[in-house]
Enzyme design. Structure first.
Site, PDB file in Angstrom:
ATOM      1  N   LYS A  33       1.170  -1.359  -0.258  1.00  0.00           N
ATOM      2  CA  LYS A  33      -0.384   0.291   0.087  1.00  0.00           C
ATOM      3  C   LYS A  33       1.221   0.896  -0.100  1.00  0.00           C
ATOM      4  CE  LYS A  33      -2.515   1.389   4.042  1.00  0.00           C
ATOM      5  NZ  LYS A  33      -2.498   3.143   4.059  1.00  0.00           N
ATOM      6  N   ASP A  61      -3.284   3.866  -1.903  1.00  0.00           N
ATOM      7  CA  ASP A  61      -4.799   4.777  -0.828  1.00  0.00           C
ATOM      8  C   ASP A  61      -4.298   6.034  -0.819  1.00  0.00           C
ATOM      9  OD1 ASP A  61      -6.027   4.468   1.400  1.00  0.00           O
ATOM     10  OD2 ASP A  61      -4.575   4.883   2.767  1.00  0.00           O
ATOM     11  N   LYS A  63      -7.598   7.520  -0.396  1.00  0.00           N
ATOM     12  CA  LYS A  63      -8.737   8.754   0.031  1.00  0.00           C
ATOM     13  C   LYS A  63      -9.402   9.491  -0.959  1.00  0.00           C
ATOM     14  CE  LYS A  63      -7.321   6.787   4.201  1.00  0.00           C
ATOM     15  NZ  LYS A  63      -6.201   5.953   4.081  1.00  0.00           N
ATOM     16  N   ASP A  66     -14.280  14.684  -3.454  1.00  0.00           N
ATOM     17  CA  ASP A  66     -14.680  16.063  -4.372  1.00  0.00           C
ATOM     18  C   ASP A  66     -16.095  15.642  -5.025  1.00  0.00           C
ATOM     19  OD1 ASP A  66     -13.482  18.565  -5.647  1.00  0.00           O
ATOM     20  OD2 ASP A  66     -11.420  18.333  -4.948  1.00  0.00           O
ATOM     21  N   THR A 116      -9.997   4.127  10.874  1.00  0.00           N
ATOM     22  CA  THR A 116     -10.139   3.218  11.862  1.00  0.00           C
ATOM     23  C   THR A 116      -8.528   4.480  13.208  1.00  0.00           C
ATOM     24  OG1 THR A 116      -7.695   2.670  11.158  1.00  0.00           O
ATOM     25  CG2 THR A 116     -10.031   1.212  11.066  1.00  0.00           C
ATOM     26  N   ARG A 209       3.420  -0.377   9.827  1.00  0.00           N
ATOM     27  CA  ARG A 209       3.919   0.315  11.412  1.00  0.00           C
ATOM     28  C   ARG A 209       4.604  -0.258  12.349  1.00  0.00           C
ATOM     29  NH1 ARG A 209       1.573   4.048  13.877  1.00  0.00           N
ATOM     30  NH2 ARG A 209       2.239   5.089  13.329  1.00  0.00           N
TER      31      ARG A 209
END
Length: 229
Positions: A33, A61, A63, A66, A116, A209
């Site tokens: 990703k 990714d 997101k 508009d 999340t 992470r």
């Protein structure tokens, strides 16, 4: 050795560091990703290199959110790179526009339900509709599916609920907020372990992470793969 149910998020400052991470992970990872944080640091170039030269699957990714025409044009431009997943916000008009932009391509449009990293207090601060977070996620997922989304992004805590929706048949559920047992939560609030997320109906889990910040990222990935095998 890889398992494409595991998507590793390359949340690093630039494409050079991202490429170094993928080299360290090697054949352990088949799906990556790349998000907004790397966009100005060569993220699209890295996505193309990993896809075209290394045969990796790519989740972009972005997101997007508009007016419909802008989303459609943006998605049409991104679809030319033959990437695998692209995120847009789950508002029905955004999903419909994104599907128009991706027409004729294999790129899947994934609708974001509720991030999340957010809880009810965050939604209150943002003047969002009242209600329990899981119920709002379920409603947004259903509406996104009805608008044509190929899948949704939701926390693993909501995966089972979404999988039970009639509209979810044949659609993807991708869950960030996945943390191996004992890992620090970081900025995530609605989390589960990799095995639990898949058990509850997720098709793909996104882990960032706990992999890229690990002393031995390849070992961290192998531990996750062992857990979900």
């Amino acid at each position: 050795m890889s398992d494409d149910r595991l998507i590793v998020a390359i949340d690093l400052p630039n494409a050079l560091e991202g490429l170094q991470l993928t080299e360290a992970l090697g054949d352990n990872v088949s799906f990556y990703k790349i998000g907004l944080g790397m966009l100005t640091g060569g993220g699209l170039a890295l996505a193309n290199e990993l896809k075209q030269e290394h045969g990796k699957r790519i989740f972009l990714d972005m997101k997007l959110f508009d007016i419909g025409a802008t989303v459609e044009n943006a998605v049409r431009g991104l679809a030319q790179f033959d990437l695998d997943f692209l995120t847009v916000h789950g508002d029905p008009h955004v999903v419909r526009a994104a599907k128009e932009g991706a027409a004729g391509k294999d790129m899947k449009i994934l609708a974001v339900t509720i991030l999340t990293s957010l809880d009810r207090a965050d939604l209150d601060a943002g003047l969002m509709k009242a209600g329990d977070v899981p119920a709002l996620v379920e409603e947004r997922a259903a509406r996104a599916f009805e608008a044509g989304a190929d899948g949704v992004i939701a926390s693993p805590q909501e995966a089972a609920m979404i999988r039970a929706l009639p509209q979810a048949e044949g659609r993807l559920i991708v869950t960030p907020g996945v943390r191996p047992a004992g890992a620090a939560l970081g900025d995530q609030k609605r989390v589960a372990t990799p095995a639990q997320a898949l058990k509850d109906g997720a098709d793909h889990i996104v882990v960032g992470r706990p992999v890229w910040a690990a002393e031995d990222p390849a070992a961290a990935v192998r531990a996750i793969l062992s857990e979900i095998a």
